[in-house]
Design an enzyme around this catalytic site. Structure first.
Site, short mmCIF file in Angstrom:
data_model
loop_
_atom_site.label_atom_id
_atom_site.label_comp_id
_atom_site.label_asym_id
_atom_site.label_seq_id
_atom_site.Cartn_x
_atom_site.Cartn_y
_atom_site.Cartn_z
N TYR A 55 0.83 -1.22 0.00
CA TYR A 55 0.00 0.00 0.00
C TYR A 55 0.86 1.27 0.00
O TYR A 55 0.42 2.31 -0.51
CB TYR A 55 -1.02 -0.03 1.15
N ARG A 58 1.34 1.83 -3.60
CA ARG A 58 0.12 2.33 -4.21
C ARG A 58 -0.07 3.82 -3.86
O ARG A 58 -0.48 4.62 -4.67
CB ARG A 58 -1.11 1.55 -3.73
N ASP A 91 -8.69 5.42 -4.75
CA ASP A 91 -7.98 6.65 -5.09
C ASP A 91 -8.88 7.86 -4.83
O ASP A 91 -10.07 7.72 -4.56
CB ASP A 91 -7.48 6.62 -6.55
N HIS A 106 -14.98 0.91 -0.80
CA HIS A 106 -13.87 0.02 -0.40
C HIS A 106 -12.74 0.76 0.32
O HIS A 106 -11.62 0.28 0.34
CB HIS A 106 -13.33 -0.72 -1.63
N SER A 173 -15.86 -4.46 -13.58
CA SER A 173 -16.17 -5.78 -14.15
C SER A 173 -17.44 -6.36 -13.53
O SER A 173 -17.88 -7.44 -13.93
CB SER A 173 -15.00 -6.73 -13.93
N1 APR Z 1 -12.16 2.76 -19.33
C1 APR Z 1 -13.23 2.12 -18.78
N2 APR Z 1 -13.17 0.87 -18.31
C2 APR Z 1 -11.99 0.22 -18.41
C3 APR Z 1 -10.84 0.82 -18.98
C4 APR Z 1 -10.96 2.15 -19.45
N3 APR Z 1 -9.94 2.80 -20.00
N4 APR Z 1 -9.83 -0.09 -18.93
C5 APR Z 1 -10.33 -1.20 -18.35
N5 APR Z 1 -11.63 -1.02 -18.05
C6 APR Z 1 -12.59 -1.94 -17.43
C7 APR Z 1 -12.34 -3.42 -17.69
O1 APR Z 1 -12.95 -3.80 -18.93
C8 APR Z 1 -13.04 -4.06 -16.49
O2 APR Z 1 -14.40 -4.36 -16.78
O3 APR Z 1 -12.49 -1.77 -16.03
C9 APR Z 1 -12.97 -2.96 -15.42
C10 APR Z 1 -12.04 -3.27 -14.28
O4 APR Z 1 -12.52 -4.37 -13.58
P1 APR Z 1 -11.80 -4.85 -12.25
O5 APR Z 1 -10.33 -4.88 -12.47
O6 APR Z 1 -12.48 -6.09 -11.82
O7 APR Z 1 -12.09 -3.63 -11.23
P2 APR Z 1 -13.37 -3.35 -10.34
O8 APR Z 1 -14.61 -3.83 -11.00
O9 APR Z 1 -13.28 -1.94 -9.92
O10 APR Z 1 -13.06 -4.29 -9.09
C11 APR Z 1 -13.88 -4.25 -7.98
O11 APR Z 1 -12.36 -5.65 -6.78
O12 APR Z 1 -10.28 -6.32 -5.87
C12 APR Z 1 -11.36 -5.56 -5.78
O13 APR Z 1 -11.66 -4.02 -4.08
C13 APR Z 1 -11.19 -4.14 -5.40
O14 APR Z 1 -12.63 -2.27 -5.79
C14 APR Z 1 -12.08 -3.41 -6.38
C15 APR Z 1 -13.11 -4.46 -6.72
#
Ligand code: APR
Length: 232
Positions: A55, A58, A91, A106, A173
């Site tokens: 962290y 980060r 962030d 989170h 996602s």
């Molecule tokens: N613009 C928009 N979306 C994007 C871009 C972009 N430039 N680049 C990637 N993505 C999308 C991907 O297609 C994906 O669907 O961002 C998404 C990221 O998904 P994750 O990595 O699963 O992130 P998130 O959904 O925020 O995860 C949720 O998981 O580990 C934990 O606590 C952590 O808050 C986080 C949670």
């Protein structure tokens, strides 16, 4: 006249173009670590120094990052709409872009808390180590909701989503609950949008209009249409 309420649910993708890596775009590893090693109470108990170091990196990285066009477009909605951002991101880029009503589901990278009392929370921008103590004399840990921990802000988030006149979901996602279930609390008659390069792959429900674009393209376009009165 009461301003319409716009609610935006964001995930890692909204910050990707600011240089912060998403979680699930690189083979289940997060910055080369297994998520369970650096983002779980068990991982912290096993190897606190690894977690502090992770962290700290980060936090240092975040200091160097800047909000992007998507963060700024969302912040600009506040002028004419009652705008709430519910973010899974730790962030502060929404705030730095000017958004003032941000719910962090989170936790926040620039905050730490007592390992003993989740309500003893302090602002923190430098490195954190096991030697740092809170006002209660206990060690400090990142103010991050780890896997397996409760999500205290979820009730506030549900209340906000229930009152939305428009719901926008950006860059997530939709794999992590309870955040992923939030959109189901919205009134099914309101306009709903989902902006993500993989929107169509991630979501195949009927109610939400998928915009398969990066955040810096899709968000400013949709925000423009909202401001021009083309949505409501
Ligand atoms: N613009 C928009 N979306 C994007 C871009 C972009 N430039 N680049 C990637 N993505 C999308 C991907 O297609 C994906 O669907 O961002 C998404 C990221 O998904 P994750 O990595 O699963 O992130 P998130 O959904 O925020 O995860 C949720 O998981 O580990 C934990 O606590 C952590 O808050 C986080 C949670």
């Amino acid at each position: 006249m009461n301003k319409k309420k716009i609610v935006i649910l964001t995930g890692a993708g909204v910050s990707a173009e600011s240089g912060i890596k998403t979680f699930r775009d690189q083979n289940g590893l997060w910055e080369n670590h297994r998520v369970e090693d650096v983002a779980s109470p068990e991982g912290f108990a096993r190897n606190p120094d690894l977690v502090y170091d992770f962290y700290n990196k980060r936090r240092r990285q975040l200091i160097e990052c800047e909000p992007n066009a998507a963060h700024f477009a969302l912040a600009s909605l506040e002028k004419d709409f009652n705008t709430f951002i519910i973010t899974q991101n730790v962030d502060d880029l929404h705030e730095r872009a000017g958004s003032t009503q941000v719910i962090h589901l989170h936790g926040e990278l620039f905050k730490v808390r007592s390992v003993d009392d989740p309500y003893i929370v302090m602002d923190w921008k430098k490195d954190l180590t096991g030697k740092d103590k809170g006002p209660d004399g206990h060690r400090l840990r990142p103010h991050i909701v780890w896997f397996g921990e409760a999500v205290p802000m979820i009730e506030d988030a549900i209340d906000v989503v229930r009152q939305a006149d428009l719901l926008m979901t950006v860059g997530t996602s939709l794999q992590v609950y309870p955040a992923a279930s939030l959109m189901h609390y919205a009134d099914s008659n309101i306009p709903m949008y989902y902006i993500d390069p993989h929107a169509d792959r991630n979501y195949n429900g009927q109610l939400i209009k998928c915009i398969s674009e990066k955040a810096t393209i899709g968000v400013p376009l949709l925000v423009d249409n909202i401001k021009k009165g083309q949505i409501f």
